[in-house]
Design an enzyme around this catalytic site. Structure first.
Site, PDB file in Angstrom:
ATOM      1  N   ASP A 285     -82.285  -3.493  -8.992  1.00  0.00           N
ATOM      2  CA  ASP A 285     -81.904  -4.222 -10.202  1.00  0.00           C
ATOM      3  C   ASP A 285     -83.164  -4.518 -11.007  1.00  0.00           C
ATOM      4  O   ASP A 285     -84.208  -4.876 -10.473  1.00  0.00           O
ATOM      5  CB  ASP A 285     -81.178  -5.517  -9.836  1.00  0.00           C
ATOM      6  CG  ASP A 285     -80.428  -6.100 -11.012  1.00  0.00           C
ATOM      7  OD1 ASP A 285     -79.188  -6.099 -10.988  1.00  0.00           O
ATOM      8  OD2 ASP A 285     -81.081  -6.560 -11.977  1.00  0.00           O
TER       9      ASP A 285
ATOM     10  N   GLY B  39     -69.476 -13.124 -14.989  1.00  0.00           N
ATOM     11  CA  GLY B  39     -70.804 -12.716 -15.424  1.00  0.00           C
ATOM     12  C   GLY B  39     -71.025 -11.224 -15.477  1.00  0.00           C
ATOM     13  O   GLY B  39     -72.171 -10.763 -15.523  1.00  0.00           O
ATOM     14  N   GLN B  40     -69.931 -10.428 -15.485  1.00  0.00           N
ATOM     15  CA  GLN B  40     -70.119  -8.971 -15.549  1.00  0.00           C
ATOM     16  C   GLN B  40     -70.715  -8.585 -16.898  1.00  0.00           C
ATOM     17  O   GLN B  40     -70.202  -8.973 -17.955  1.00  0.00           O
ATOM     18  CB  GLN B  40     -68.796  -8.239 -15.342  1.00  0.00           C
ATOM     19  CG  GLN B  40     -68.974  -6.723 -15.306  1.00  0.00           C
ATOM     20  CD  GLN B  40     -67.667  -5.965 -15.063  1.00  0.00           C
ATOM     21  OE1 GLN B  40     -66.588  -6.558 -15.032  1.00  0.00           O
ATOM     22  NE2 GLN B  40     -67.781  -4.663 -14.898  1.00  0.00           N
ATOM     23  N   SER B  41     -71.809  -7.832 -16.854  1.00  0.00           N
ATOM     24  CA  SER B  41     -72.472  -7.424 -18.102  1.00  0.00           C
ATOM     25  C   SER B  41     -72.506  -5.910 -18.276  1.00  0.00           C
ATOM     26  O   SER B  41     -72.719  -5.423 -19.380  1.00  0.00           O
ATOM     27  CB  SER B  41     -73.906  -7.980 -18.144  1.00  0.00           C
ATOM     28  OG  SER B  41     -74.651  -7.503 -17.051  1.00  0.00           O
TER      29      SER B  41
ATOM     30  N   HIS C 187     -70.024  -1.666 -10.022  1.00  0.00           N
ATOM     31  CA  HIS C 187     -71.272  -1.766  -9.261  1.00  0.00           C
ATOM     32  C   HIS C 187     -71.203  -2.951  -8.311  1.00  0.00           C
ATOM     33  O   HIS C 187     -70.505  -3.933  -8.567  1.00  0.00           O
ATOM     34  CB  HIS C 187     -72.489  -1.887 -10.177  1.00  0.00           C
ATOM     35  CG  HIS C 187     -72.419  -3.045 -11.130  1.00  0.00           C
ATOM     36  ND1 HIS C 187     -71.673  -3.000 -12.285  1.00  0.00           N
ATOM     37  CD2 HIS C 187     -72.987  -4.268 -11.093  1.00  0.00           C
ATOM     38  CE1 HIS C 187     -71.791  -4.148 -12.940  1.00  0.00           C
ATOM     39  NE2 HIS C 187     -72.584  -4.945 -12.222  1.00  0.00           N
TER      40      HIS C 187
ATOM     41  N   HIS D 123     -73.762  -5.594  -6.065  1.00  0.00           N
ATOM     42  CA  HIS D 123     -75.115  -6.123  -5.883  1.00  0.00           C
ATOM     43  C   HIS D 123     -75.342  -6.326  -4.387  1.00  0.00           C
ATOM     44  O   HIS D 123     -74.587  -7.069  -3.739  1.00  0.00           O
ATOM     45  CB  HIS D 123     -75.268  -7.480  -6.566  1.00  0.00           C
ATOM     46  CG  HIS D 123     -75.027  -7.483  -8.040  1.00  0.00           C
ATOM     47  ND1 HIS D 123     -76.055  -7.580  -8.963  1.00  0.00           N
ATOM     48  CD2 HIS D 123     -73.883  -7.414  -8.773  1.00  0.00           C
ATOM     49  CE1 HIS D 123     -75.537  -7.590 -10.195  1.00  0.00           C
ATOM     50  NE2 HIS D 123     -74.231  -7.488 -10.105  1.00  0.00           N
TER      51      HIS D 123
HETATM   52  P1  AMP Z   1     -73.418  -7.579 -13.716  1.00  0.00           P
HETATM   53  O1  AMP Z   1     -73.965  -8.722 -14.528  1.00  0.00           O
HETATM   54  O2  AMP Z   1     -72.717  -7.986 -12.471  1.00  0.00           O
HETATM   55  O3  AMP Z   1     -72.611  -6.648 -14.584  1.00  0.00           O
HETATM   56  O4  AMP Z   1     -74.682  -6.781 -13.203  1.00  0.00           O
HETATM   57  C1  AMP Z   1     -75.397  -5.906 -14.001  1.00  0.00           C
HETATM   58  C2  AMP Z   1     -76.781  -5.842 -13.442  1.00  0.00           C
HETATM   59  O5  AMP Z   1     -77.415  -4.700 -13.932  1.00  0.00           O
HETATM   60  C3  AMP Z   1     -77.665  -7.040 -13.809  1.00  0.00           C
HETATM   61  O6  AMP Z   1     -78.092  -7.684 -12.620  1.00  0.00           O
HETATM   62  C4  AMP Z   1     -78.830  -6.395 -14.572  1.00  0.00           C
HETATM   63  O7  AMP Z   1     -80.054  -7.015 -14.292  1.00  0.00           O
HETATM   64  C5  AMP Z   1     -78.780  -4.967 -14.085  1.00  0.00           C
HETATM   65  N1  AMP Z   1     -79.297  -3.940 -14.980  1.00  0.00           N
HETATM   66  C6  AMP Z   1     -78.995  -3.757 -16.275  1.00  0.00           C
HETATM   67  N2  AMP Z   1     -79.644  -2.671 -16.768  1.00  0.00           N
HETATM   68  C7  AMP Z   1     -80.347  -2.158 -15.737  1.00  0.00           C
HETATM   69  C8  AMP Z   1     -81.213  -1.036 -15.595  1.00  0.00           C
HETATM   70  N3  AMP Z   1     -81.490  -0.222 -16.609  1.00  0.00           N
HETATM   71  N4  AMP Z   1     -81.765  -0.793 -14.383  1.00  0.00           N
HETATM   72  C9  AMP Z   1     -81.500  -1.620 -13.341  1.00  0.00           C
HETATM   73  N5  AMP Z   1     -80.690  -2.694 -13.405  1.00  0.00           N
HETATM   74  C10 AMP Z   1     -80.122  -2.963 -14.585  1.00  0.00           C
END
Ligand code: AMP
Length: 114
Positions: free
Chosen positions: A30, A93-95, A100, A102
């Site tokens: 991450d 908090g999904q972004s 995916h 963690h």
């Molecule tokens: P979520 O918030 O559960 O959707 O998790 C998305 C995760 O992706 C977050 O923890 C971000 O820090 C991570 N993330 C976003 N862009 C990248 C990237 N290019 N490489 C690695 N991690 C990323």
């Protein structure tokens, strides 16, 4: 769909610290780690936006993903425990809208999570 950062990571068009991969799954670190070990595990194909869209025919990929998570946890030396978590939707908090998980470890984890 076209602007999926994890799809670009899979394609090698966005930088990522790759940890391991199997036929259907890629694991990479991450970019904003929340624990000493913070690895993301994703299906190489964007078969689902989140766990809310998982289907029966994703079973092989998901079994691969869970087995790979356990292998990485072992290789990272997470003998005291680790957490595998997936966020679904804005309140969780999904972004990134590419399924995916963690993998977090290397420090004590609180429960319930924040
Ligand atoms: P979520 O918030 O559960 O959707 O998790 C998305 C995760 O992706 C977050 O923890 C971000 O820090 C991570 N993330 C976003 N862009 C990248 C990237 N290019 N490489 C690695 N991690 C990323």
């Amino acid at each position: 769909m076209t602007d999926c950062i994890f799809c670009r990571v899979v394609e090698g068009k966005a930088p990522a610290k790759r940890v391991a991969e199997t036929e259907h799954v890629l694991a990479f670190r991450d970019i904003a780690p929340q624990a000493p070990t913070h690895v993301l595990l994703i299906p190489k194909r964007r078969v689902a936006e989140s766990a809310a869209h998982v289907r029966d025919d994703h079973a092989v990929m998901l079994a691969e993903l869970f087995a790979l998570a356990a292998r990485i946890a072992h290789e990272e030396g997470l003998t005291r425990g680790w957490r595998l978590v997936t966020n679904v939707g804005p309140e969780a908090g999904q972004s990134v809208h590419h399924l995916h998980f963690h993998l977090l470890g290397g420090r004590p984890m609180r429960w319930p999570p924040g």
